[in-house]
Design a protein around this motif. Structure first.
Motif, PDB file in Angstrom:
ATOM      1  N   LYS A  78      53.033  39.637  39.622  1.00 11.32           N
ATOM      2  CA  LYS A  78      51.655  39.399  39.824  1.00 11.32           C
ATOM      3  C   LYS A  78      51.173  38.169  39.076  1.00 11.32           C
ATOM      4  O   LYS A  78      49.663  38.189  38.808  1.00 11.32           O
ATOM      5  CB  LYS A  78      50.606  40.676  40.148  1.00 11.32           C
ATOM      6  CG  LYS A  78      51.143  41.613  40.964  1.00 11.32           C
ATOM      7  CD  LYS A  78      50.882  41.348  42.288  1.00 11.32           C
ATOM      8  CE  LYS A  78      51.317  42.421  43.413  1.00 11.32           C
ATOM      9  NZ  LYS A  78      51.056  42.037  44.870  1.00 11.32           N
TER      10      LYS A  78
ATOM     11  N   GLN B 201      48.152  35.949  40.465  1.00 11.20           N
ATOM     12  CA  GLN B 201      46.718  36.578  40.367  1.00 11.20           C
ATOM     13  C   GLN B 201      46.359  36.893  39.116  1.00 11.20           C
ATOM     14  O   GLN B 201      45.114  36.528  38.773  1.00 11.20           O
ATOM     15  CB  GLN B 201      46.817  38.108  41.215  1.00 11.20           C
ATOM     16  CG  GLN B 201      47.151  38.004  42.399  1.00 11.20           C
ATOM     17  CD  GLN B 201      48.808  38.235  43.040  1.00 11.20           C
ATOM     18  OE1 GLN B 201      49.537  37.529  42.040  1.00 11.20           O
ATOM     19  NE2 GLN B 201      49.062  39.022  43.829  1.00 11.20           N
ATOM     20  N   ILE B 202      47.072  37.219  38.100  1.00 13.72           N
ATOM     21  CA  ILE B 202      46.588  37.403  36.726  1.00 13.72           C
ATOM     22  C   ILE B 202      46.237  36.027  36.182  1.00 13.72           C
ATOM     23  O   ILE B 202      44.970  35.860  35.502  1.00 13.72           O
ATOM     24  CB  ILE B 202      47.865  37.894  35.952  1.00 13.72           C
ATOM     25  CG1 ILE B 202      48.152  39.373  36.351  1.00 13.72           C
ATOM     26  CG2 ILE B 202      47.366  37.712  34.281  1.00 13.72           C
ATOM     27  CD1 ILE B 202      49.449  39.961  35.756  1.00 13.72           C
TER      28      ILE B 202
ATOM     29  N   GLU C  83      42.607  35.028  37.713  1.00 12.51           N
ATOM     30  CA  GLU C  83      41.300  35.718  37.341  1.00 12.51           C
ATOM     31  C   GLU C  83      41.121  35.784  35.770  1.00 12.51           C
ATOM     32  O   GLU C  83      40.075  35.389  35.198  1.00 12.51           O
ATOM     33  CB  GLU C  83      41.595  37.268  37.784  1.00 12.51           C
ATOM     34  CG  GLU C  83      41.412  37.387  39.044  1.00 12.51           C
ATOM     35  CD  GLU C  83      41.267  38.767  39.252  1.00 12.51           C
ATOM     36  OE1 GLU C  83      40.659  39.729  38.813  1.00 12.51           O
ATOM     37  OE2 GLU C  83      42.014  39.295  40.704  1.00 12.51           O
ATOM     38  N   SER C  84      42.244  35.545  34.970  1.00 10.00           N
ATOM     39  CA  SER C  84      41.966  35.696  33.255  1.00 10.00           C
ATOM     40  C   SER C  84      41.734  34.379  32.942  1.00 10.00           C
ATOM     41  O   SER C  84      40.890  34.383  32.002  1.00 10.00           O
ATOM     42  CB  SER C  84      43.629  36.067  32.698  1.00 10.00           C
ATOM     43  OG  SER C  84      44.480  35.239  32.974  1.00 10.00           O
TER      44      SER C  84
ATOM     45  N   THR D 292      40.664  43.924  30.780  1.00  7.98           N
ATOM     46  CA  THR D 292      40.386  44.578  32.115  1.00  7.98           C
ATOM     47  C   THR D 292      41.031  43.811  33.276  1.00  7.98           C
ATOM     48  O   THR D 292      41.761  44.390  34.111  1.00  7.98           O
ATOM     49  CB  THR D 292      38.773  44.210  32.394  1.00  7.98           C
ATOM     50  OG1 THR D 292      38.224  45.113  31.391  1.00  7.98           O
ATOM     51  CG2 THR D 292      38.549  45.199  33.578  1.00  7.98           C
ATOM     52  N   VAL D 293      40.914  42.372  33.221  1.00  8.04           N
ATOM     53  CA  VAL D 293      41.847  41.688  34.128  1.00  8.04           C
ATOM     54  C   VAL D 293      43.092  42.229  34.436  1.00  8.04           C
ATOM     55  O   VAL D 293      43.930  42.366  35.204  1.00  8.04           O
ATOM     56  CB  VAL D 293      41.605  40.230  34.202  1.00  8.04           C
ATOM     57  CG1 VAL D 293      42.435  39.568  35.142  1.00  8.04           C
ATOM     58  CG2 VAL D 293      40.128  39.903  34.502  1.00  8.04           C
ATOM     59  N   TYR D 294      43.787  42.121  33.136  1.00 10.14           N
ATOM     60  CA  TYR D 294      45.525  42.455  32.946  1.00 10.14           C
ATOM     61  C   TYR D 294      45.566  43.910  33.433  1.00 10.14           C
ATOM     62  O   TYR D 294      46.605  43.936  34.364  1.00 10.14           O
ATOM     63  CB  TYR D 294      45.733  42.370  31.658  1.00 10.14           C
ATOM     64  CG  TYR D 294      45.945  40.958  30.975  1.00 10.14           C
ATOM     65  CD1 TYR D 294      45.849  39.865  31.885  1.00 10.14           C
ATOM     66  CD2 TYR D 294      45.938  40.875  29.560  1.00 10.14           C
ATOM     67  CE1 TYR D 294      45.924  38.609  31.259  1.00 10.14           C
ATOM     68  CE2 TYR D 294      46.205  39.448  28.963  1.00 10.14           C
ATOM     69  CZ  TYR D 294      46.053  38.281  29.820  1.00 10.14           C
ATOM     70  OH  TYR D 294      46.283  37.037  29.355  1.00 10.14           O
ATOM     71  N   ALA D 295      44.767  44.859  33.272  1.00 12.65           N
ATOM     72  CA  ALA D 295      45.033  46.154  33.537  1.00 12.65           C
ATOM     73  C   ALA D 295      45.263  46.428  35.001  1.00 12.65           C
ATOM     74  O   ALA D 295      45.573  47.409  35.499  1.00 12.65           O
ATOM     75  CB  ALA D 295      43.718  47.002  32.682  1.00 12.65           C
ATOM     76  N   LYS D 296      44.381  45.540  35.745  1.00 13.66           N
ATOM     77  CA  LYS D 296      44.142  45.640  37.338  1.00 13.66           C
ATOM     78  C   LYS D 296      45.943  45.350  37.891  1.00 13.66           C
ATOM     79  O   LYS D 296      46.273  45.983  38.840  1.00 13.66           O
ATOM     80  CB  LYS D 296      43.276  44.552  38.026  1.00 13.66           C
ATOM     81  CG  LYS D 296      41.971  44.935  37.732  1.00 13.66           C
ATOM     82  CD  LYS D 296      41.057  43.567  38.056  1.00 13.66           C
ATOM     83  CE  LYS D 296      41.362  43.506  39.559  1.00 13.66           C
ATOM     84  NZ  LYS D 296      40.543  42.411  39.819  1.00 13.66           N
ATOM     85  N   TYR D 297      46.569  44.867  37.110  1.00 12.20           N
ATOM     86  CA  TYR D 297      47.905  44.500  37.604  1.00 12.20           C
ATOM     87  C   TYR D 297      49.055  44.791  36.807  1.00 12.20           C
ATOM     88  O   TYR D 297      50.253  45.083  37.320  1.00 12.20           O
ATOM     89  CB  TYR D 297      48.000  42.704  37.737  1.00 12.20           C
ATOM     90  CG  TYR D 297      46.942  42.285  38.610  1.00 12.20           C
ATOM     91  CD1 TYR D 297      46.901  42.389  39.818  1.00 12.20           C
ATOM     92  CD2 TYR D 297      45.822  41.504  38.116  1.00 12.20           C
ATOM     93  CE1 TYR D 297      46.177  41.607  40.695  1.00 12.20           C
ATOM     94  CE2 TYR D 297      44.954  40.877  38.990  1.00 12.20           C
ATOM     95  CZ  TYR D 297      44.809  41.096  40.140  1.00 12.20           C
ATOM     96  OH  TYR D 297      43.990  40.421  40.897  1.00 12.20           O
TER      97      TYR D 297
ATOM     98  N   LYS E   7      51.098  47.114  35.271  1.00  8.86           N
ATOM     99  CA  LYS E   7      51.425  48.726  35.462  1.00  8.86           C
ATOM    100  C   LYS E   7      52.834  49.112  35.132  1.00  8.86           C
ATOM    101  O   LYS E   7      53.562  48.521  35.329  1.00  8.86           O
ATOM    102  CB  LYS E   7      51.018  49.524  37.028  1.00  8.86           C
ATOM    103  CG  LYS E   7      49.678  48.948  37.233  1.00  8.86           C
ATOM    104  CD  LYS E   7      49.349  49.444  38.729  1.00  8.86           C
ATOM    105  CE  LYS E   7      47.775  49.177  39.198  1.00  8.86           C
ATOM    106  NZ  LYS E   7      47.699  49.621  40.419  1.00  8.86           N
TER     107      LYS E   7
END
Length: 431
Positions: A393, A396-397, A400-401, A424-429, A431
């Motif tokens: 991802k 996307q990262i 946003e970052s 917080t942005v990183y944590a969305k993707y 995993k």
């Protein structure tokens, strides 16, 4: 500034859309069957270099391959600027006339593999001793036992410096500090500030002058990792807002806005023109100093509280899975990364082939760099360095970052709070 940022975000959002669309498509994992080529074949290779000597070297591999196959290849090299590379390449690959072969950045590797844009190279590799390629180097470019691109460059970042400016400021050179075990980020910060104060010239320019935009990770990773921090890990930990990461980014921020020793955002001062005392480079950039008006040198990246943590820029070449010449392109990729080819380009792009990296010839492969410099700043760093973080991802990262990182580049920025937002942005993707 806002206009440039907006354009950058639009480009990145476009890339995001393209990769999401390609991921959802049912691509085949291997190159499609083709009739054996005969006569003249037209092919396009996309890169982010426009250096004529480097293009000529790549072309020599194409012609060697063509002679081996008994065909003619009319090759076109498309040079796409680095900052636009992923976006423009992804768009082109959706059309009828996309490149047959193309370079791939390490950060985008998982996304490109997932999208199905890269042909399976397992069969094509067999003719050129695949066991000689480092398994560690291939890991990023493989999935489920299949290889989708072959790294042609495993190149650590190091410090390029202007000897004349260090002498003028009354300082030892980075190589001298390194030989004394004193080449660390505090020394780097001190040298940058001293040079700016005593010569009026910037102490440091970020890598390619893009450390606030297209190369944020390249710029910050060497400091962050040597402080014991990171951006994220393969097992899903987000570390960009750890105490170590915050301390590292704060050091760089202080250099820009307190010491005023770093070329700031929006300023076009260039190390290669003599307008800064240091920059971050790789062996492929040394040729830009062939006509330099100043004496220069190479030193390893500074160490931090956790010691040395070299960052490796890795690039691979792959074949377009839906190209008109997919099978032939796959064979050409394998040829361009065989032992003879990588030995020929090892002085520009340190290869992933063990037999070449471990050879004496590698240490003397670049005439502008001494054997000692190649050993200390390149070979030693390849053994201990790590590539930048990547993720399926990542597009996307990055989109946003970057919008959050942009908040850093002002004098009164709260570094810790902003890195919490990045986390917080990183944590969305992640995993």
């Amino acid at each position: 500034m806002k206009t440039n940022q907006t354009k950058g975000v639009v480009r990145l959002l476009t890339l995001l859309l393209v990769l999401l669309l390609t991921t959802s498509m049912a691509f085949a994992t291997g190159a499609k069957e083709e009739a054996a080529p005969s006569g003249s074949v037209s092919m396009t290779i996309a890169t982010w270099t426009s250096n004529p000597d480097q293009i000529a070297l790549l072309d020599s591999f194409v012609q060697g391959f063509a002679a081996q196959k008994g065909i003619e290849i009319d090759v076109t090299f498309e040079s796409i600027p680095f900052a636009e590379y992923n976006t423009k390449l992804s768009l082109e690959l959706q059309g009828q006339n996309g490149p047959d072969l193309f370079w791939v950045l390490e950060t985008a590797a998982p996304a490109f593999i997932e999208s199905g844009l890269l042909a399976n190279l397992n069969d094509a590799m067999q003719a050129y001793d695949p066991e000689d390629i480092s398994s560690d180097a291939l890991e990023l470019w493989s999935k489920d036992g299949n290889v989708y691109a072959i790294p042609f460059s495993t190149s650590p970042f190091f410090i390029l410096y202007n000897k004349d400016l260090f002498t003028k400021a009354g300082l030892k050179t980075p190589e001298q500090y390194a030989s004394e075990g004193a080449w660390n980020w505090d020394t780097f910060k001190m040298a940058s500030k001293t040079i700016k104060e005593k010569t009026g010239v910037w102490g440091f320019q970020t890598v390619d002058g893009q450390g606030y935009d297209a190369r944020i990770l390249h710029n910050l990773a060497p400091i962050v990792r040597s402080y014991g921090g990171d951006f994220w890990t393969n097992d899903g930990q987000v570390l960009i807002n750890s105490d170590a990461s915050v301390a590292a980014v704060q050091l760089f921020h202080d250099m820009v806005y307190q010491d005023v020793s770093v070329v700031p955002p929006g300023n076009q001062s260039d190390f290669f023109a003599g307008n800064a005392a240091m920059t971050v480079g790789q062996i492929s950039r040394v040729s830009k100093l062939n006509e330099a008006s100043f004496a220069w040198g190479i030193a390893p990246m500074p160490s931090g509280p956790e010691g040395k943590s070299p960052v490796i820029g890795q690039a691979a070449i792959g074949a377009h899975s839906k190209g008109k010449q997919a099978a032939l392109a796959s064979e050409l990729v394998a040829y361009m990364t065989n032992k003879d080819s990588v030995a020929a380009m090892s002085g520009i792009w340190p290869p992933a082939r063990k037999s070449v990296l471990e050879s004496e010839a590698f240490l003397t492969s670049n005439k502008s760099v001494s054997k000692e410099q190649m050993q200390n700043a390149v070979a030693a760093s390849i053994k201990t360095g790590r590539v930048l973080p990547s993720h399926v991802k990542y597009p996307q990262i990055e989109v946003e970052s970057k919008m959050v990182f942009d908040k850093l580049w002002q004098k009164n920025a709260d570094v810790g709070a902003i890195l919490d937002e990045v986390a917080t942005v990183y944590a969305k993707y992640i995993k």
